[in-house]
Design a protein around this motif. Sequence first.
Motif, PDB file in Angstrom:
ATOM      1  N   UNK A 157      -1.724  -3.087   7.705  1.00  0.00           N
ATOM      2  CA  UNK A 157      -2.767  -2.225   7.731  1.00  0.00           C
ATOM      3  C   UNK A 157      -4.009  -2.583   8.153  1.00  0.00           C
ATOM      4  N   UNK A 158      -4.358  -3.972   7.482  1.00  0.00           N
ATOM      5  CA  UNK A 158      -5.737  -4.626   8.049  1.00  0.00           C
ATOM      6  C   UNK A 158      -5.877  -4.844   9.355  1.00  0.00           C
ATOM      7  N   UNK A 159      -4.384  -5.580   9.800  1.00  0.00           N
ATOM      8  CA  UNK A 159      -4.500  -5.940  11.318  1.00  0.00           C
ATOM      9  C   UNK A 159      -4.441  -4.966  12.214  1.00  0.00           C
ATOM     10  N   UNK A 160      -4.234  -3.774  11.811  1.00  0.00           N
ATOM     11  CA  UNK A 160      -4.292  -2.446  12.786  1.00  0.00           C
ATOM     12  C   UNK A 160      -5.652  -1.995  12.461  1.00  0.00           C
ATOM     13  N   UNK A 207       0.724  -1.196   0.080  1.00  0.00           N
ATOM     14  CA  UNK A 207      -0.028  -0.011   0.073  1.00  0.00           C
ATOM     15  C   UNK A 207       1.053   1.140  -0.080  1.00  0.00           C
ATOM     16  N   UNK A 208       0.466   2.115  -0.815  1.00  0.00           N
ATOM     17  CA  UNK A 208       1.489   3.517  -1.074  1.00  0.00           C
ATOM     18  C   UNK A 208       0.576   4.525  -0.477  1.00  0.00           C
ATOM     19  N   UNK A 209       0.660   5.150   0.761  1.00  0.00           N
ATOM     20  CA  UNK A 209      -0.041   6.218   1.293  1.00  0.00           C
ATOM     21  C   UNK A 209       0.981   7.122   1.965  1.00  0.00           C
ATOM     22  N   UNK A 217      -7.729   0.025   1.169  1.00  0.00           N
ATOM     23  CA  UNK A 217      -8.196   0.377   0.039  1.00  0.00           C
ATOM     24  C   UNK A 217      -8.923   1.676   0.110  1.00  0.00           C
ATOM     25  N   UNK A 218      -9.104   2.258   1.512  1.00  0.00           N
ATOM     26  CA  UNK A 218      -9.833   3.476   1.812  1.00  0.00           C
ATOM     27  C   UNK A 218      -9.173   4.089   2.741  1.00  0.00           C
TER      28      UNK A 218
END
Length: 321
Positions: free
Chosen positions: A250-253, A233-235, A258-259
């Motif tokens: 990121x999901x685990x956090x 993920x690039x953010x 994607x949003x």
Amino acid sequence: MALPGLLRNRLRIPLIGAPMFIVSQPELVIAQCKAGVVGSFPALNARPQEALDDWIRQIKNELAEYSSENPDQPVAPYAVNQIAHGSNDRLQADMEVCVRHEVPIIITSLRPPEDIVQAVHSYGGLVFHDVISLRHARKAIEQGVDGIIAVCAGAGGHAGPLSPFALIKEIRKEFDGTIILSGCMTSGGDILAAQAMGADLAYMGTRFIATREAAAVEQYKEMIVASKASDIVYTNLFTGVNGSYLKGSVINAGMDPDNLPAGEKTSLNYAKRSKEDAKAWRDIWGAGQGVGNIDDVLPAFDLVLRMEAEYNETRRRLGLG
């Protein structure tokens, strides 16, 4: 090509292990240098600030001992990364430690480092500065840096958006110093490809996360091995500057990768992070798009030996000897 005298005949392969927040600590740096590639760590990894002196002493002493016992083996110099940003209230104290120890290579990030260049050149050290654009490279060149690290698309950490084919050539037109390329490299063949594009050295971070000596939790290493390029993920959410992170972390956090909302540059704050901030950094794991080519966790020395074999085999395959 421009390889500084400090590095000549001291490298097994033309590679710098990139400094990684939390992950790069003395054990990994020492293992990289013993293997014949430059090992590096961010000064801010040493906490409290007083620990930086201890870390550098440990690295220097262990490398000197190993070099004395293995005179026929290449032992690379080490590097310390300094974040040259206004929020880094440790910068002056950390640089005083580095100058006192005459750290061979200082890697700088963010601000063009004129004062750091002067300090490091006073004892014959080198300064490499990382950039994501020609504009940033020009500013660093004006300050007298010895090398430019081109952080290109797909790299881990605070990666830029440009292709290495574009950025390396633009920098080379204006700079005859050392150029180091960062972005998606995981093998010895990749290192040779970086040289073919005009770089003098490769800059590799993510691959070294999946080593025994890396100060990363096992789940982080396992996720590196299990992930593909599409899992990056690039953010700019987490620091205010665009960076590459593992989607799974990121999901685990508890966030939707994607949003993700846009971050703010005001969140770019070094050396002043609270315990909550530090926890977020531990839980959100950086990595580059090269993760899809990482299939195992090895001792750093073994990894470098394998990359050396790949590098030499690629040279033979291309008829380069």
